[in-house]
Design an enzyme around this catalytic site. Structure first.
Site, short mmCIF file in Angstrom:
data_model
loop_
_atom_site.label_atom_id
_atom_site.label_comp_id
_atom_site.label_asym_id
_atom_site.label_seq_id
_atom_site.Cartn_x
_atom_site.Cartn_y
_atom_site.Cartn_z
N ASP A 49 8.93 1.92 -28.94
CA ASP A 49 8.42 1.77 -30.32
C ASP A 49 9.31 0.97 -31.25
O ASP A 49 9.52 1.36 -32.41
CB ASP A 49 8.17 3.16 -30.93
CG ASP A 49 7.20 3.99 -30.13
OD1 ASP A 49 6.54 3.45 -29.23
OD2 ASP A 49 7.12 5.20 -30.39
N LYS B 54 0.65 3.40 -26.75
CA LYS B 54 0.61 4.85 -26.55
C LYS B 54 0.11 5.52 -27.82
O LYS B 54 0.48 5.12 -28.93
CB LYS B 54 1.98 5.40 -26.12
CG LYS B 54 3.10 5.31 -27.14
CD LYS B 54 4.38 5.91 -26.55
CE LYS B 54 5.53 5.89 -27.53
NZ LYS B 54 5.35 6.77 -28.69
N CYS C 215 9.92 10.17 -30.20
CA CYS C 215 9.26 9.54 -29.06
C CYS C 215 10.19 9.29 -27.88
O CYS C 215 9.76 9.39 -26.73
CB CYS C 215 8.60 8.24 -29.50
SG CYS C 215 7.24 8.49 -30.67
#
Length: 244
Positions: free
Chosen positions: A38, A147, A180
């Site tokens: 990310d 995702k 995450c």
């Protein structure tokens, strides 16, 4: 003496040993993956989601530079590079409605409910917020995966991608360490993957103690912790040994 991981001699390839906490770990780079979690404008750039939601992103620039260094070293060593992008469709159907815990706990969704003018701008596919930062550009042969939740294993082909290539060792970088990154590493642990996080190539969402707590959890219960310089040294040609 460094202890090899239990599957260190399974592939008969070129092995290297990475100094890490709580102990060193041995792996074959060509049967391993570097995972970049990310690294989007949302998480690493002023004006992105985390910044607008009140989180401090002022110290993410060194993390971006360290990820660049780790990616370059990993690619040269033949490691698979996997890039994650977290987010949803423009209507946020993929985010889940009131019947989903994500609807209630996602700070991006909560921020948009408080500031309706941001609707469609935070973590929406195709938006500036969703894009990877300019400094980090996937190359041919890399894999880019969207995702919809914190864990990169949830509703993605990650597990199939790794198993089909015989990959058992995962090296993690990205943001946020305590959300995450840790979520994906934990899920990987439950699926029998060996997870290593490079601490100076990650950044927390929240106070500094969140970073320390996440790293403590990882090195104590779920994986290993190292850093970018040590990782690059482990991937230098002089560090390899052939295991038959």
């Amino acid at each position: 003496m460094p202890r090899p991981s239990p599957c260190a001699d399974s592939g008969g390839g070129m092995m290297t040993t990475l100094t890490a906490r709580p102990e060193a770990i041995t792996f074959d780079p060509q049967q391993s993956a570097l995972i970049v979690v990310d690294m989007q404008n949302a998480y690493a750039t002023p004006g992105g989601y985390l910044d607008l939601a009140g989180f401090d992103v002022s110290t993410t620039r060194p993390v971006i530079a360290n990820i660049q260094t780790a990616v370059t070293a990993a690619r040269a060593a033949g490691m698979l590079i996997i890039w994650f992008q977290n987010g949803w469709d423009e209507q946020y159907v993929e985010a889940g409605g009131p019947g989903s815990p994500n609807f209630h706990k996602s700070n991006a969704l909560k921020t948009m409910r408080k500031q309706p003018q941001l609707q469609g701008k935070l973590l929406a596919k195709g938006s500036w917020d969703y894009q990877l930062v300019d400094e980090l550009v996937p190359q041919p042969g890399d894999i880019v995966l969207p995702k919809p939740r914190y864990s990169g294993f949830f509703n993605t082909p990650l597990d199939s991608i790794l198993r089909s290539r015989g990959i058992r060792h995962l090296v993690f970088t990205g943001i946020a360490t305590n959300v995450c990154v840790e979520s994906t590493l934990r899920d990987g642990f439950f699926l029998e993957y060996f997870g290593v996080v490079l601490e100076d190539a990650t950044h927390q969402a929240g106070p500094e103690f969140a970073q320390k707590a996440a790293l403590f959890n990882i090195e104590t219960f779920f994986g290993w912790v190292s850093d970018v310089e040590t990782f690059c040294d482990a991937l230098s040609p002089t560090s390899f040994a052939r295991i038959a």
